[in-house]
Design an enzyme around this catalytic site. Sequence first.
Site, PDB file in Angstrom:
ATOM      1  N   ASP A  29       0.855  -1.196   0.000  1.00  0.00           N
ATOM      2  CA  ASP A  29       0.000   0.000   0.000  1.00  0.00           C
ATOM      3  C   ASP A  29       0.894   1.251   0.000  1.00  0.00           C
ATOM      4  O   ASP A  29       1.899   1.329   0.715  1.00  0.00           O
ATOM      5  CB  ASP A  29      -0.898  -0.028   1.247  1.00  0.00           C
ATOM      6  CG  ASP A  29      -2.053   0.946   1.153  1.00  0.00           C
ATOM      7  OD1 ASP A  29      -3.205   0.499   1.109  1.00  0.00           O
ATOM      8  OD2 ASP A  29      -1.798   2.182   1.134  1.00  0.00           O
ATOM      9  N   ASN A  76     -13.103  -3.206   2.637  1.00  0.00           N
ATOM     10  CA  ASN A  76     -14.141  -2.180   2.692  1.00  0.00           C
ATOM     11  C   ASN A  76     -15.033  -2.242   1.454  1.00  0.00           C
ATOM     12  O   ASN A  76     -14.541  -2.329   0.330  1.00  0.00           O
ATOM     13  CB  ASN A  76     -13.482  -0.792   2.767  1.00  0.00           C
ATOM     14  CG  ASN A  76     -12.601  -0.639   3.998  1.00  0.00           C
ATOM     15  OD1 ASN A  76     -12.899  -1.179   5.058  1.00  0.00           O
ATOM     16  ND2 ASN A  76     -11.501   0.093   3.864  1.00  0.00           N
ATOM     17  N   GLN A  99     -14.409   2.614   1.630  1.00  0.00           N
ATOM     18  CA  GLN A  99     -13.808   2.224   0.339  1.00  0.00           C
ATOM     19  C   GLN A  99     -13.538   3.468  -0.490  1.00  0.00           C
ATOM     20  O   GLN A  99     -14.455   4.261  -0.743  1.00  0.00           O
ATOM     21  CB  GLN A  99     -14.742   1.267  -0.423  1.00  0.00           C
ATOM     22  CG  GLN A  99     -14.104   0.735  -1.705  1.00  0.00           C
ATOM     23  CD  GLN A  99     -14.980  -0.276  -2.452  1.00  0.00           C
ATOM     24  OE1 GLN A  99     -16.145  -0.483  -2.124  1.00  0.00           O
ATOM     25  NE2 GLN A  99     -14.403  -0.896  -3.468  1.00  0.00           N
ATOM     26  N   HIS A 108     -10.511  -5.046  -3.163  1.00  0.00           N
ATOM     27  CA  HIS A 108      -9.162  -5.335  -2.653  1.00  0.00           C
ATOM     28  C   HIS A 108      -9.270  -5.764  -1.200  1.00  0.00           C
ATOM     29  O   HIS A 108     -10.173  -5.352  -0.480  1.00  0.00           O
ATOM     30  CB  HIS A 108      -8.226  -4.137  -2.807  1.00  0.00           C
ATOM     31  CG  HIS A 108      -8.782  -2.854  -2.265  1.00  0.00           C
ATOM     32  ND1 HIS A 108      -9.705  -2.095  -2.960  1.00  0.00           N
ATOM     33  CD2 HIS A 108      -8.574  -2.208  -1.102  1.00  0.00           C
ATOM     34  CE1 HIS A 108     -10.026  -1.034  -2.237  1.00  0.00           C
ATOM     35  NE2 HIS A 108      -9.357  -1.085  -1.100  1.00  0.00           N
ATOM     36  N   HIS A 158      -7.152  -5.871   2.274  1.00  0.00           N
ATOM     37  CA  HIS A 158      -5.970  -5.344   2.966  1.00  0.00           C
ATOM     38  C   HIS A 158      -5.357  -6.427   3.850  1.00  0.00           C
ATOM     39  O   HIS A 158      -6.071  -7.125   4.576  1.00  0.00           O
ATOM     40  CB  HIS A 158      -6.368  -4.190   3.896  1.00  0.00           C
ATOM     41  CG  HIS A 158      -6.906  -2.970   3.220  1.00  0.00           C
ATOM     42  ND1 HIS A 158      -6.138  -1.841   3.023  1.00  0.00           N
ATOM     43  CD2 HIS A 158      -8.134  -2.677   2.720  1.00  0.00           C
ATOM     44  CE1 HIS A 158      -6.887  -0.898   2.436  1.00  0.00           C
ATOM     45  NE2 HIS A 158      -8.096  -1.386   2.247  1.00  0.00           N
TER      46      HIS A 158
HETATM   47  P1  AMP Z   1      -9.826   1.460   0.618  1.00  0.00           P
HETATM   48  O1  AMP Z   1      -9.949   2.690   1.507  1.00  0.00           O
HETATM   49  O2  AMP Z   1     -10.213   0.192   1.300  1.00  0.00           O
HETATM   50  O3  AMP Z   1     -10.511   1.666  -0.715  1.00  0.00           O
HETATM   51  O4  AMP Z   1      -8.280   1.320   0.356  1.00  0.00           O
HETATM   52  C1  AMP Z   1      -7.597   1.884  -0.710  1.00  0.00           C
HETATM   53  C2  AMP Z   1      -6.136   1.742  -0.395  1.00  0.00           C
HETATM   54  O5  AMP Z   1      -5.408   1.873  -1.585  1.00  0.00           O
HETATM   55  C3  AMP Z   1      -5.604   2.793   0.574  1.00  0.00           C
HETATM   56  O6  AMP Z   1      -5.009   2.145   1.689  1.00  0.00           O
HETATM   57  C4  AMP Z   1      -4.592   3.566  -0.261  1.00  0.00           C
HETATM   58  O7  AMP Z   1      -3.470   3.968   0.485  1.00  0.00           O
HETATM   59  C5  AMP Z   1      -4.217   2.555  -1.318  1.00  0.00           C
HETATM   60  N1  AMP Z   1      -3.785   3.094  -2.596  1.00  0.00           N
HETATM   61  C6  AMP Z   1      -4.414   4.033  -3.349  1.00  0.00           C
HETATM   62  N2  AMP Z   1      -3.738   4.243  -4.504  1.00  0.00           N
HETATM   63  C7  AMP Z   1      -2.665   3.398  -4.474  1.00  0.00           C
HETATM   64  C8  AMP Z   1      -1.588   3.138  -5.367  1.00  0.00           C
HETATM   65  N3  AMP Z   1      -1.459   3.800  -6.522  1.00  0.00           N
HETATM   66  N4  AMP Z   1      -0.671   2.203  -5.011  1.00  0.00           N
HETATM   67  C9  AMP Z   1      -0.787   1.538  -3.836  1.00  0.00           C
HETATM   68  N5  AMP Z   1      -1.783   1.740  -2.953  1.00  0.00           N
HETATM   69  C10 AMP Z   1      -2.700   2.660  -3.258  1.00  0.00           C
END
Ligand code: AMP
Length: 139
Positions: A32, A88, A95, A101, A103
């Site tokens: 992440d 999420n 989300q 995805h 985590h």
């Molecule tokens: P969510 O809030 O469950 O949708 O999680 C999205 C996650 O994606 C967050 O923890 C962000 O830090 C991560 N994220 C967003 N863009 C990127 C990216 N380009 N590369 C890696 N992680 C990302």
Amino acid sequence: MKDQNCIFCKIANGEIPSNTVYEDENFRVILDLSPASKGHALILPKEHAENLFTLPEETAQGAILVAKKVGAAMMEALSCTGLNLVQNNGASAGQTVMHFHLHLIPRYDGDGAMVQWEPHSSDPAEQEQIAEKIREALA
Ligand code: AMP
Ligand code: ZN
């Protein structure tokens, strides 16, 4: 199918570089970008699905198997003392990227990572009503 406008489709399929820790035919696991703790990783299916409810069943099953395999490797490699799985669905659940995805959040004693909730008291009558509604939706 890929969604042309989806950043996780592009990352999962290697069109945008990432710190990949695992890849197979159906999944890519990346670190992440803004980790909750050291080693926070994301399991991304290569096929686009917005959330758990539109994810094909076999992909949902596969995601848990990847979590088991990569999570075990993280426990060993990072010497973490615990690991949270967080997933999420919907903006109100936090989300922010609308591509399913899972985590993988390694935990270290006293790390203060904010993945715990505050427990509330429950009302037995209300609990029974809630349970009944869900059972009805499943019937
Ligand atoms: P969510 O809030 O469950 O949708 O999680 C999205 C996650 O994606 C967050 O923890 C962000 O830090 C991560 N994220 C967003 N863009 C990127 C990216 N380009 N590369 C890696 N992680 C990302
Ligand atoms: Zn996507």
